[in-house]
Design an enzyme around this catalytic site. Structure first.
Site: not given
Ligand SMILES: Cc1cc2nc3c(=O)[nH]c(=O)nc-3n(C[C@H](O)[C@H](O)[C@H](O)COP(=O)(O)O)c2cc1C
Ligand SMILES: [Mn+2]
Length: 494
Positions: A178, A241, A291
């Site tokens: 995260w 979500e 990435d």
């Molecule tokens: C395939 C994919 C992989 C992702 N990997 C990550 C990751 O490893 N770490 C991260 O912080 N966000 C990653 N993201 C982006 C988050 O899922 C996105 O910012 C999401 O809104 C985070 O949710 P939150 O706001 O509840 O933390 C990824 C998105 C996708 C589509």
């Molecule tokens: Mn969220």
């Protein structure tokens, strides 16, 4: 998968393939050609098939959210938000069924037991049994790439679902990637602060606190696509979500309580990983990882996720993706956000007519925005508004054009951009937070961003000369030529 197969959008591959790099290369070739979803039925070393590229086109992305076009979802949101739909008493009464159905779809319901995700409760945790992919040669290992990480705010009890990749460290442990700005990380920081104050993560304090060093975490793999999408969507932290997924589906999602942690998970997931992040454990090196910027993100310290229990369907399918140089499957998750969030963006910035994230900018690097300009310097106001809005804060390049330019028409955008700007007047450079994946800034997590005002400049904005008109042929001559095309013998060319 059934919906895809019915429409000829899924291809089954029945020869054995290797989970290390081979699946990634096959998929990369297929996604780059706009090809179908792929189901690898036999993956060496695992009993479970791999589904990849399920979201890899606008058509499949819409299908995943149960609609023909993502603009329909945007229209649904815009309709709900438009208060003029409720102005008269008759309007109010007519709106009640829609509002009631919407409200009911938001709240997750308990799965009628037994939950499909618990058909099998594994007696030992063995992540190696799952065909987790190695994506690129320089990767630090194998990664879960579409995991829905579910955490629970220790103060409010509210759950969060975020998609954060998980590197397999060993058969019982992964990384927990995260990023600094994300909700999962904010919740982790809250647990750590509580721990620092001597309070247990169970909400009790002092000696009474038990298990106080553990933050419970659950991960869902392979879900209703509305849930998968919702975990990637840039929602404010107070929006659950699971509720957003219910809204998208138009019916509530079903959940079930985990076996070993106090977290509710989507009952119809293919796999659930239950476990914890140890608040006292030193961080571990995560990455590198090829990435979605098209570059390797560098190895960096992140917490470890200890898996205490794996539950699954009887015949689960492991859902993966591979990210890399765009276009890749995740680009279409991003495009869904572009369409679905437009009405929400317009609440804060009503002059916005339309937006476009070019795939090559992987969402956070470039945004083209068309505005209806009413007053001087409004283009610059919009840039600052976007930099202050949710995950749009990461945007490294914002290009603002007038409303007569479709932001999706890159040729027209480029023409306006190249011709309309004066570098000293129209370029804005600011400093602020950047996505954790940015490699170009000399600093992690912050740096400089640029906005370019490519709109027509007005006298009121200090433009002292006469701004020229776009060249266009007169309608009468266009009509004449339309009518005479056949006579010229040019109907196939003009
Ligand atoms: C395939 C994919 C992989 C992702 N990997 C990550 C990751 O490893 N770490 C991260 O912080 N966000 C990653 N993201 C982006 C988050 O899922 C996105 O910012 C999401 O809104 C985070 O949710 P939150 O706001 O509840 O933390 C990824 C998105 C996708 C589509
Ligand atoms: Mn969220």
């Amino acid at each position: 998968m059934r919906a895809l197969e019915k429409r000829g959008l899924l291809r089954r591959i029945s020869v054995p393939v290797n989970r290390d790099l081979e699946i990634a290369e096959i998929y990369d070739r297929v996604v780059k050609k706009g090809g179908p979803a792929l189901l690898f039925e036999r993956v060496e070393g695992s009993a479970f098939p791999v589904l990849i590229n399920a979201f890899g086109s606008m058509e499949r992305m819409a299908l995943a959210l149960g609609t023909e076009s993502l603009d329909d979802i945007a229209a649904r949101i815009a309709g709900l938000l438009d208060l003029s739909n409720y102005s008269s008493l008759g309007d109010k009464i007519r709106a009640v069924p829609t509002l009631a159905k919407t409200a009911l779809s938001l709240f997750p319901i308990r799965s009628p037991l037994p939950a499909p995700c618990k058909e099998v409760i594994e007696s030992v945790v063995d992540l190696d049994a799952i065909p987790v992919l190695k994506c690129w040669p320089g990767d630090g290992g194998r990664f879960f790439t579409l995991p829905i990480v579910i955490t629970k705010d220790p103060e409010t009890g509210r759950q969060n679902m975020g998609m954060y990749r998980l590197q397999v460290f060993d058969s019982k442990t992964t990384g927990m990637h995260w990023h600094l700005h994300k909700d999962g990380r904010a919740i982790y920081d809250k647990y750590r602060a509580l721990r620092g104050r001597g309070e247990g993560t169970d909400g009790k304090s002092g000696d009474e606190a038990d298990g106080g060093t553990r933050m419970p975490v659950a991960v869902a793999l392979g879900c209703d696509p509305a849930i998968i999408y919702a975990a990637t969507a840039p929602l404010p932290d107070f929006v659950d979500e699971a509720m957003f997924a219910g809204f998208l589906r138009g019916s509530p999602i079903e959940t079930v309580r985990c076996e070993t942690v106090d977290i509710d998970v989507p009952a119809r997931a293919e796999f659930i990983l239950e476990g914890y992040v140890d608040l006292d454990e030193p961080l571990r090196t995560e990455g590198p990882f090829g990435d979605h910027t098209g570059y390797y993100s560098l190895a960096a310290p992140y917490p470890a996720f200890h898996v205490t229990c794996v539950t699954r369907r009887r015949n689960p399918v492991y859902n993966a993706t591979v990210v890399g140089r765009p276009p890749m499957e995740d680009c279409f998750l991003g495009k869904a956000t572009e369409r679905i969030f437009l009405p929400l963006l317009k609440i804060q910035l009503p002059e916005i007519v339309d937006i476009d994230f070019p795939l090559e900018g992987v969402f956070h690097d470039c945004l083209i925005v068309a505005i209806r300009k009413r007053y001087p310097m409004q283009a610059k106001k919009v840039m600052h508004g976007l930099w202050g809005t949710g995950q749009a804060m990461y945007t490294k390049l914002i290009i603002v054009v007038d409303e007569d330019v479709s932001p999706h028409d890159y040729s027209r955008v480029a023409w306006k951009l190249f011709n309309n700007i004066d570098a000293g007047r129209d370029v804005v450079i600011v400093e602020g937070p950047l996505d954790a994946l940015d490699h170009a800034s000399p600093n992690a997590h912050f740096g400089r961003k640029m906005g370019i005002d490519a709109t027509k400049k007005w006298k009121e904005e200090g433009y002292p000369r006469e701004w020229p008109d776009d060249i266009a042929m007169s309608p009468s001559i266009k009509g004449l030529v339309d009518r005479r095309l056949k006579e010229y013998g040019l109907e196939d060319l003009a």
